[in-house]
Design an enzyme around this catalytic site. Structure first.
Site, PDB file in Angstrom:
ATOM      1  N   LYS A  87     -97.173 -12.994 -69.622  1.00 23.16           N
ATOM      2  CA  LYS A  87     -96.761 -13.241 -68.236  1.00 23.16           C
ATOM      3  C   LYS A  87     -97.915 -13.918 -67.500  1.00 23.16           C
ATOM      4  O   LYS A  87     -99.048 -13.418 -67.499  1.00 23.16           O
ATOM      5  CB  LYS A  87     -96.413 -11.899 -67.586  1.00 23.16           C
ATOM      6  CG  LYS A  87     -95.477 -11.972 -66.416  1.00 23.16           C
ATOM      7  CD  LYS A  87     -95.052 -10.564 -66.047  1.00 23.16           C
ATOM      8  CE  LYS A  87     -94.144 -10.541 -64.855  1.00 23.16           C
ATOM      9  NZ  LYS A  87     -93.927  -9.163 -64.392  1.00 23.16           N
TER      10      LYS A  87
HETATM   11  C1  E4P Z   1     -91.482  -9.070 -62.071  1.00 21.65           C
HETATM   12  O1  E4P Z   1     -91.553  -9.165 -63.267  1.00 21.65           O
HETATM   13  C2  E4P Z   1     -92.251  -8.089 -61.284  1.00 21.65           C
HETATM   14  O2  E4P Z   1     -92.809  -7.134 -62.140  1.00 21.65           O
HETATM   15  C3  E4P Z   1     -91.435  -7.290 -60.301  1.00 21.65           C
HETATM   16  O3  E4P Z   1     -90.066  -7.538 -60.399  1.00 21.65           O
HETATM   17  C4  E4P Z   1     -92.011  -7.234 -58.940  1.00 21.65           C
HETATM   18  O4  E4P Z   1     -91.169  -6.466 -58.119  1.00 21.65           O
HETATM   19  P1  E4P Z   1     -91.634  -5.814 -56.736  1.00 21.65           P
HETATM   20  O5  E4P Z   1     -91.482  -6.816 -55.671  1.00 21.65           O
HETATM   21  O6  E4P Z   1     -90.697  -4.644 -56.570  1.00 21.65           O
HETATM   22  O7  E4P Z   1     -93.075  -5.378 -56.928  1.00 21.65           O
END
Ligand code: E4P
Length: 218
Positions: A87
């Site tokens: 990622k």
């Molecule tokens: C995406 O892969 C992120 O880990 C995640 O969806 C972030 O979400 P949040 O806005 O609830 O932190």
């Protein structure tokens, strides 16, 4: 549409896997910190543990912000397990890193996507997935699901292979809206997935079936 769970919590990952509908896991540094996972070896070990629980892709995020650091970290993460997807944030260095990983057949999830332009560059660089953050856009009065829809349409128009993950999901309705928008994947908290099952008529209907059965059969 594929279902990923957005957590580093092993109990929740096991619970979602046991449901039989789980297609993968996404994590991020905040989610790892929430579980108290610290130190490089513990973090790497935690990713391997997750990979051994699930049968789908597991996104593991780089912490470096420079190209060389991202490459070093990403190659180490990808070497941990065949299910790891690296990622990478959608920055200049991140786009260069995604292009590099793409050339090595290392799969990537381009994260922190808040615009169609970012998604376009990520796809051109060869990202396997992009993650538009729905909830965080909704928080600032921008239509998060609308962005997912725009990216899906743009990818279809240009026939990019990059898959769109509806991320930053806050409730079950976001999941349904992602399905309508044509998202390839949603990554969600366990509660939002389980919320799809809730319906008062199902609860009432089941109670009636069971009480009618008991009247005759004791
Ligand atoms: C995406 O892969 C992120 O880990 C995640 O969806 C972030 O979400 P949040 O806005 O609830 O932190």
């Amino acid at each position: 549409m594929k279902f990923f769970i957005d957590t580093a919590n092993l109990d929740q990952i096991r619970e979602a896997q046991d449901l039989g509908i789980l297609d993968g896991v996404t994590t991020n540094p905040s989610l790892m910190a929430k579980e108290g996972i610290q130190g490089e070896q513990n973090i790497l070990g935690h990713y391997v543990t997750i990979c051994n629980i699930v049968t789908g892709d597991v996104s593991a995020e780089v912490i470096s912000t420079d190209f060389e650091g991202m490459i070093r970290e990403g190659e180490k993460l990808a070497g941990l397990h065949p299910r790891i997807v690296v990622k990478v944030p959608v920055t200049r260095e991140g786009i260069k890193a995604i292009r590099h990983f793409s050339g090595l057949n290392i799969r990537t999830n381009c994260t922190l996507i808040f615009s169609v332009g970012q998604a376009l560059l990520a796809a051109k660089a060869g990202a396997t997935y992009v993650s538009p953050f729905i909830g965080r856009l909704d928080d600032i009065s921008v239509d998060g699901v609308g962005l997912v829809r725009q990216i899906v349409e743009m990818y279809q128009y240009y026939q990019f292979d990059t898959q769109v993950i509806g991320a930053s999901i806050r409730h079950s309705m976001h999941i349904l809206q992602c399905a309508e928008a044509g998202a390839d994947v949603v990554t969600c908290p366990l509660q939002s997935i389980l919320g799809l099952l809730d319906h008062p008529l199902t609860t009432a209907g089941l109670q009636k079936f069971l009480s009618d059965y008991k009247k005759l059969n004791g």
